[in-house]
Scaffold this active site. Structure first.
Site, PDB file in Angstrom:
ATOM      1  CG  ASP A  99      -2.270   0.849   1.176  1.00  0.00           C
ATOM      2  OD1 ASP A  99      -2.176   1.866   0.597  1.00  0.00           O
ATOM      3  OD2 ASP A  99      -3.315   0.058   1.206  1.00  0.00           O
TER       4      ASP A  99
ATOM      5  CB  SER B  90     -16.477  -0.808  -9.504  1.00  0.00           C
ATOM      6  OG  SER B  90     -17.569  -0.079  -9.282  1.00  0.00           O
TER       7      SER B  90
ATOM      8  CE1 TYR C 228     -13.362   3.580  -8.541  1.00  0.00           C
ATOM      9  CE2 TYR C 228     -15.674   3.198  -9.221  1.00  0.00           C
ATOM     10  CZ  TYR C 228     -14.833   3.018  -8.211  1.00  0.00           C
ATOM     11  OH  TYR C 228     -14.690   1.823  -7.336  1.00  0.00           O
TER      12      TYR C 228
ATOM     13  CG  ASP D 261       2.078   4.927  -7.014  1.00  0.00           C
ATOM     14  OD1 ASP D 261       1.221   4.083  -7.426  1.00  0.00           O
ATOM     15  OD2 ASP D 261       2.119   6.119  -6.776  1.00  0.00           O
TER      16      ASP D 261
ATOM     17  CE  LYS E 206     -12.111   0.233  -9.593  1.00  0.00           C
ATOM     18  NZ  LYS E 206     -11.184  -0.444  -8.757  1.00  0.00           N
TER      19      LYS E 206
HETATM   20  N1  NAI Z   1     -15.904   0.393  -1.141  1.00  0.00           N
HETATM   21  C1  NAI Z   1     -16.857   0.082  -2.352  1.00  0.00           C
HETATM   22  O1  NAI Z   1     -18.164   0.174  -2.221  1.00  0.00           O
HETATM   23  C2  NAI Z   1     -16.207  -0.547  -3.494  1.00  0.00           C
HETATM   24  C3  NAI Z   1     -14.927  -0.588  -3.705  1.00  0.00           C
HETATM   25  N2  NAI Z   1     -14.309  -0.876  -5.135  1.00  0.00           N
HETATM   26  C4  NAI Z   1     -13.099  -0.975  -5.355  1.00  0.00           C
HETATM   27  O2  NAI Z   1     -12.450  -1.965  -4.276  1.00  0.00           O
HETATM   28  C5  NAI Z   1     -11.012  -1.306  -4.068  1.00  0.00           C
HETATM   29  C6  NAI Z   1     -10.752  -1.256  -2.729  1.00  0.00           C
HETATM   30  O3  NAI Z   1     -11.648  -0.125  -2.197  1.00  0.00           O
HETATM   31  P1  NAI Z   1     -11.891   0.203  -0.687  1.00  0.00           P
HETATM   32  O4  NAI Z   1     -11.310  -0.960   0.276  1.00  0.00           O
HETATM   33  O5  NAI Z   1     -13.334   0.464  -0.668  1.00  0.00           O
HETATM   34  O6  NAI Z   1     -11.296   1.501  -0.594  1.00  0.00           O
HETATM   35  P2  NAI Z   1     -10.247   2.090   0.760  1.00  0.00           P
HETATM   36  O7  NAI Z   1      -9.878   3.503   0.210  1.00  0.00           O
HETATM   37  O8  NAI Z   1     -10.559   1.479   1.983  1.00  0.00           O
HETATM   38  O9  NAI Z   1      -8.764   1.162   0.193  1.00  0.00           O
HETATM   39  C7  NAI Z   1      -7.970   1.436  -1.012  1.00  0.00           C
HETATM   40  C8  NAI Z   1      -6.778   1.230  -0.665  1.00  0.00           C
HETATM   41  O10 NAI Z   1      -5.861   1.334  -1.842  1.00  0.00           O
HETATM   42  C9  NAI Z   1      -4.684   2.214  -1.478  1.00  0.00           C
HETATM   43  N3  NAI Z   1      -4.148   2.771  -2.615  1.00  0.00           N
HETATM   44  C10 NAI Z   1      -4.792   3.939  -3.400  1.00  0.00           C
HETATM   45  N4  NAI Z   1      -3.964   4.448  -4.370  1.00  0.00           N
HETATM   46  C11 NAI Z   1      -2.817   3.516  -4.341  1.00  0.00           C
HETATM   47  C12 NAI Z   1      -1.600   3.428  -5.192  1.00  0.00           C
HETATM   48  N5  NAI Z   1      -1.673   4.153  -6.157  1.00  0.00           N
HETATM   49  N6  NAI Z   1      -0.705   2.295  -4.868  1.00  0.00           N
HETATM   50  C13 NAI Z   1      -0.949   1.540  -3.918  1.00  0.00           C
HETATM   51  N7  NAI Z   1      -2.139   1.452  -3.057  1.00  0.00           N
HETATM   52  C14 NAI Z   1      -3.016   2.679  -3.219  1.00  0.00           C
HETATM   53  C15 NAI Z   1      -5.179   3.233  -0.459  1.00  0.00           C
HETATM   54  O11 NAI Z   1      -3.900   3.727   0.111  1.00  0.00           O
HETATM   55  C16 NAI Z   1      -6.224   2.275   0.331  1.00  0.00           C
HETATM   56  O12 NAI Z   1      -5.447   1.726   1.381  1.00  0.00           O
HETATM   57  C17 NAI Z   1     -10.851  -0.239  -4.996  1.00  0.00           C
HETATM   58  O13 NAI Z   1     -10.023  -0.495  -5.971  1.00  0.00           O
HETATM   59  C18 NAI Z   1     -12.279   0.226  -5.324  1.00  0.00           C
HETATM   60  O14 NAI Z   1     -12.488   1.134  -6.187  1.00  0.00           O
HETATM   61  C19 NAI Z   1     -15.203  -1.230  -6.000  1.00  0.00           C
HETATM   62  C20 NAI Z   1     -16.675  -1.244  -5.764  1.00  0.00           C
HETATM   63  C21 NAI Z   1     -17.257  -0.735  -4.630  1.00  0.00           C
HETATM   64  C1  LIG Z   2     -20.987   8.460  -6.152  1.00  0.00           C
HETATM   65  C2  LIG Z   2     -21.469   7.608  -5.005  1.00  0.00           C
HETATM   66  C3  LIG Z   2     -23.089   7.099  -5.307  1.00  0.00           C
HETATM   67  C4  LIG Z   2     -23.690   8.660  -4.858  1.00  0.00           C
HETATM   68  C5  LIG Z   2     -23.304   9.228  -3.471  1.00  0.00           C
HETATM   69  O1  LIG Z   2     -24.037   9.869  -2.792  1.00  0.00           O
HETATM   70  C6  LIG Z   2     -21.941   9.049  -3.249  1.00  0.00           C
HETATM   71  C7  LIG Z   2     -21.044   8.459  -3.828  1.00  0.00           C
HETATM   72  C8  LIG Z   2     -19.628   8.560  -3.454  1.00  0.00           C
HETATM   73  C9  LIG Z   2     -19.015   6.964  -3.394  1.00  0.00           C
HETATM   74  C10 LIG Z   2     -19.297   6.106  -4.620  1.00  0.00           C
HETATM   75  C11 LIG Z   2     -20.842   6.000  -4.812  1.00  0.00           C
HETATM   76  C12 LIG Z   2     -21.176   5.236  -6.104  1.00  0.00           C
HETATM   77  O2  LIG Z   2     -20.966   5.669  -7.063  1.00  0.00           O
HETATM   78  C13 LIG Z   2     -20.679   3.773  -5.998  1.00  0.00           C
HETATM   79  C14 LIG Z   2     -19.085   3.976  -5.575  1.00  0.00           C
HETATM   80  C15 LIG Z   2     -18.437   4.499  -7.023  1.00  0.00           C
HETATM   81  C16 LIG Z   2     -18.641   4.767  -4.511  1.00  0.00           C
HETATM   82  C17 LIG Z   2     -17.376   4.501  -4.101  1.00  0.00           C
HETATM   83  C18 LIG Z   2     -17.073   2.999  -4.345  1.00  0.00           C
HETATM   84  C19 LIG Z   2     -18.389   2.588  -5.065  1.00  0.00           C
HETATM   85  O3  LIG Z   2     -19.237   1.986  -4.240  1.00  0.00           O
HETATM   86  C20 LIG Z   2     -18.336   1.763  -6.351  1.00  0.00           C
HETATM   87  O4  LIG Z   2     -17.216   1.631  -6.964  1.00  0.00           O
HETATM   88  C21 LIG Z   2     -19.336   1.026  -6.902  1.00  0.00           C
HETATM   89  O5  LIG Z   2     -19.417   0.322  -7.684  1.00  0.00           O
END
Ligand code: NAI
Ligand SMILES: C[C@]12CCC(=O)C=C1CC[C@@H]1[C@@H]2[C@@H](O)C[C@@]2(C)[C@H]1CC[C@]2(O)C(=O)C=O
Length: 255
Positions: free
Chosen positions: A35, A149, A162, A58, A166
């Protein structure tokens, strides 16, 4: 269950990645957390004990990932599984007509660079190390799991960057699985819906409640442990390959 298994988890200091690290450890695996240097990765590794190591990386840097692989070999001797969780969520409309401002190109490029190029960078480098493993009875040498995602399919307003990043991860899943099939390395992508992680916690509670109510069943945010359980199933099931699996409580995001 995973005794002897060695994994790398990018984005392993937080959210879905951290839950994955915990699940692999619970099953007897050893894990290298990759990370950003600014992440709490060092503390997380300390908390999890001797079967983990933290390497600041990174994901977009070739040298950083090579360092992580060197640490993996030095500390644990091999690599069986790589889970790509590192990612960033950005949001902006393609054109702001009030301010007469187009989508910031640098922001688009950064999103693609971290989510898509970063994932690709890790895949191409870990493949070399996993490929060194002796194959098991089924011919398998290891597994690479990516995180897309549901925005790859149902991109909402403001998600051009985004969703594109993805969708790129979804798009490369099959060709990369085909590229690595002869070496017995599987490649699978998970497309999560809405999960309760620090990425989501930035939102005010009413917005979270509203998002929860949009999920048909179960009508709540997913728990990071539920993502980690799918990672475990993918590792265990040798027939899952070249596919993207939605993990979303049947949510289809509205515009
Ligand atoms: N939380 C959600 O609802 C969803 C999350 N995702 C995806 O799941 C993955 C994990 O997300 P979360 O755990 O929710 O987010 P998070 O923000 O809790 O964790 C993401 C981690 O990635 C690290 N990171 C970011 N840029 C980086 C880089 N350049 N090099 C190395 N590490 C880096 C951050 O420091 C962080 O620890 C992401 O790819 C996100 O797009 C997809 C759909 C839904
Ligand atoms: C953009 C969203 C949805 C609307 C809102 O009130 C706030 C948001 C910020 C976090 C976003 C929300 C949604 O687009 C789904 C994602 C992109 C979320 C962060 C991760 C997320 O759940 C995802 O990757 C879903 O596929």
């Amino acid at each position: 269950m995973f005794k002897g298994l060695v994994g790398i988890v990018t984005g392993g200091a937080s959210g879905l990645g951290k839950a994955t690290v915990e699940q692999l450890l619970k099953q007897g695996g050893r894990v290298v957390i990759c990370d950003l240097p600014s992440s709490p990765g060092a503390d997380v590794a300390k908390q999890f004990g001797n079967d983990t190591a933290f390497v600041p990386v990174d994901v977009t840097s070739e040298q950083d990932i090579r360092n992580a692989l060197q640490t993996t070999v030095d500390k644990f001797g091999r690599l069986d599984v790589a889970v790509n969780c590192a990612g960033i969520a950005t949001a902006s409309r393609i054109y702001n007509f009030k301010k007469e401002q187009p989508f910031d190109l640098k922001s688009f490029q950064k999103t693609i660079e971290v989510n898509l190029v970063g994932t690709f960078n890790v895949i191409r480098l870990v493949a070399g190390l996993i490929g060194k493993n002796a194959p098991n009875a089924d011919g398998q040498r290891g597994v690479i799991i990516n995180t897309a995602s549901i925005a790859a399919f149902d991109g909402q307003i403001g998600q051009a960057a985004y969703s594109a990043s993805k969708a790129g991860v979804v798009g490369m899943t099959l060709p990369v699985a085909r590229d690595l099939a002869k070496q017995g390395i599987r490649v699978v992508t998970i497309a999560p819906g809405l999960f309760r992680t620090p990425m989501m916690d930035q939102l005010p509670e009413p917005a979270i409640k509203q998002l929860e109510s949009s999920v048909p069943f179960p009508s709540r945010l997913g728990q990071p442990e539920e993502y980690a359980l799918l990672v475990q199933s993918i590792i265990q099931n040798p027939m899952i390959n070249g596919e993207t699996i939605r993990l979303d409580g049947s949510l289809r995001m509205q515009p």
